[in-house]
Design a protein around this motif. Structure first.
Motif, PDB file in Angstrom:
ATOM      1  N   GLY A   1      32.655  48.772  44.753  1.00  0.00           N
ATOM      2  CA  GLY A   1      31.610  47.776  44.543  1.00  0.00           C
ATOM      3  C   GLY A   1      30.221  48.377  44.480  1.00  0.00           C
ATOM      4  O   GLY A   1      29.229  47.703  44.731  1.00  0.00           O
TER       5      GLY A   1
ATOM      6  N   PHE B   1      27.879  44.161  42.460  1.00  0.00           N
ATOM      7  CA  PHE B   1      27.987  42.703  42.344  1.00  0.00           C
ATOM      8  C   PHE B   1      26.903  42.003  43.152  1.00  0.00           C
ATOM      9  O   PHE B   1      26.574  42.415  44.252  1.00  0.00           O
ATOM     10  CB  PHE B   1      29.353  42.234  42.847  1.00  0.00           C
ATOM     11  CG  PHE B   1      30.515  42.771  42.064  1.00  0.00           C
ATOM     12  CD1 PHE B   1      30.811  42.267  40.818  1.00  0.00           C
ATOM     13  CD2 PHE B   1      31.312  43.775  42.576  1.00  0.00           C
ATOM     14  CE1 PHE B   1      31.881  42.757  40.082  1.00  0.00           C
ATOM     15  CE2 PHE B   1      32.382  44.274  41.866  1.00  0.00           C
ATOM     16  CZ  PHE B   1      32.666  43.760  40.608  1.00  0.00           C
TER      17      PHE B   1
ATOM     18  N   PRO C   1      37.839  41.702  42.555  1.00  0.00           N
ATOM     19  CA  PRO C   1      36.522  42.325  42.342  1.00  0.00           C
ATOM     20  C   PRO C   1      36.585  43.851  42.325  1.00  0.00           C
ATOM     21  O   PRO C   1      35.809  44.501  41.628  1.00  0.00           O
ATOM     22  CB  PRO C   1      35.674  41.818  43.507  1.00  0.00           C
ATOM     23  CG  PRO C   1      36.618  41.271  44.497  1.00  0.00           C
ATOM     24  CD  PRO C   1      37.875  40.917  43.783  1.00  0.00           C
TER      25      PRO C   1
ATOM     26  N   TYR D   1      30.655  37.189  44.151  1.00  0.00           N
ATOM     27  CA  TYR D   1      32.048  37.611  44.243  1.00  0.00           C
ATOM     28  C   TYR D   1      32.482  38.395  43.012  1.00  0.00           C
ATOM     29  O   TYR D   1      33.061  39.478  43.122  1.00  0.00           O
ATOM     30  CB  TYR D   1      32.947  36.383  44.451  1.00  0.00           C
ATOM     31  CG  TYR D   1      34.415  36.688  44.480  1.00  0.00           C
ATOM     32  CD1 TYR D   1      34.956  37.467  45.488  1.00  0.00           C
ATOM     33  CD2 TYR D   1      35.259  36.199  43.500  1.00  0.00           C
ATOM     34  CE1 TYR D   1      36.310  37.760  45.519  1.00  0.00           C
ATOM     35  CE2 TYR D   1      36.613  36.470  43.523  1.00  0.00           C
ATOM     36  CZ  TYR D   1      37.137  37.251  44.536  1.00  0.00           C
ATOM     37  OH  TYR D   1      38.474  37.534  44.560  1.00  0.00           O
ATOM     38  N   LEU D   2      32.185  37.880  41.814  1.00  0.00           N
ATOM     39  CA  LEU D   2      32.514  38.571  40.566  1.00  0.00           C
ATOM     40  C   LEU D   2      31.319  38.715  39.631  1.00  0.00           C
ATOM     41  O   LEU D   2      31.445  39.255  38.542  1.00  0.00           O
ATOM     42  CB  LEU D   2      33.638  37.837  39.828  1.00  0.00           C
ATOM     43  CG  LEU D   2      35.016  37.894  40.453  1.00  0.00           C
ATOM     44  CD1 LEU D   2      35.984  37.012  39.685  1.00  0.00           C
ATOM     45  CD2 LEU D   2      35.538  39.311  40.517  1.00  0.00           C
TER      46      LEU D   2
END
Length: 143
Positions: free
Chosen positions: A29, A40, A113, A43-44
């Motif tokens: 991430g 991010f 994700p 969340y997505l």
């Protein structure tokens, strides 16, 4: 600057982008370039640019690939697990549902994700969908 040797473009070593490192950073991430900034903002939802190094991230085209890969990964974990539990312990159907539905949901929500981040990292490393350097456009790639 791209050097052309024997008709093949050769990138300088300092300009190379490590595929594995950028995929690993995306999976975590993090920004595929610096590894520090968050990829991010939700969340997505991908940040338009890295909050740390300023790398533009809005170019990504993940589309349907992350859910497809996530379904494939989760299916390859859940189905063998379900079959082993069925063969070894023969639990009632309600126990199977109580075990495997939450595991499937949890794995899907955790992996989605991360798979999307890894895919964005790979796109960045391969310079796909606008992730190339702005001065790459005017460089010749073939003789």
């Amino acid at each position: 600057m791209t050097v052309i040797q024997h008709g093949t473009p050769i990138e300088p070593t300092e300009d190379k982008r490590s595929k594995w490192l950028s995929v690993k950073r995306g999976f975590a991430g993090r920004c595929p370039q610096c590894g520090v900034g968050r990829l991010f903002k939700g969340y997505l939802k991908v940040n338009d640019e890295c909050p740390h190094c300023g790398e533009e991230l809005h170019h990504h085209r993940a589309d349907d690939a992350p859910p497809y890969f996530t379904i494939t990964i989760v299916g390859h974990i859940v189905v063998p697990g379900l079959l082993v539990v069925e063969q070894v312990w023969l639990p009632p159907m309600w126990v199977q549902f109580a075990i495997w539905i939450p595991i499937t949901l949890l794995l899907t929500l955790v992996l989605l994700p991360r798979v999307k981040g890894a895919l964005i990292g790979l796109q960045w490393a391969l310079r796909m969908h606008g992730f190339s350097d702005p001065d790459d456009a005017d460089q010749p790639t073939s003789p």
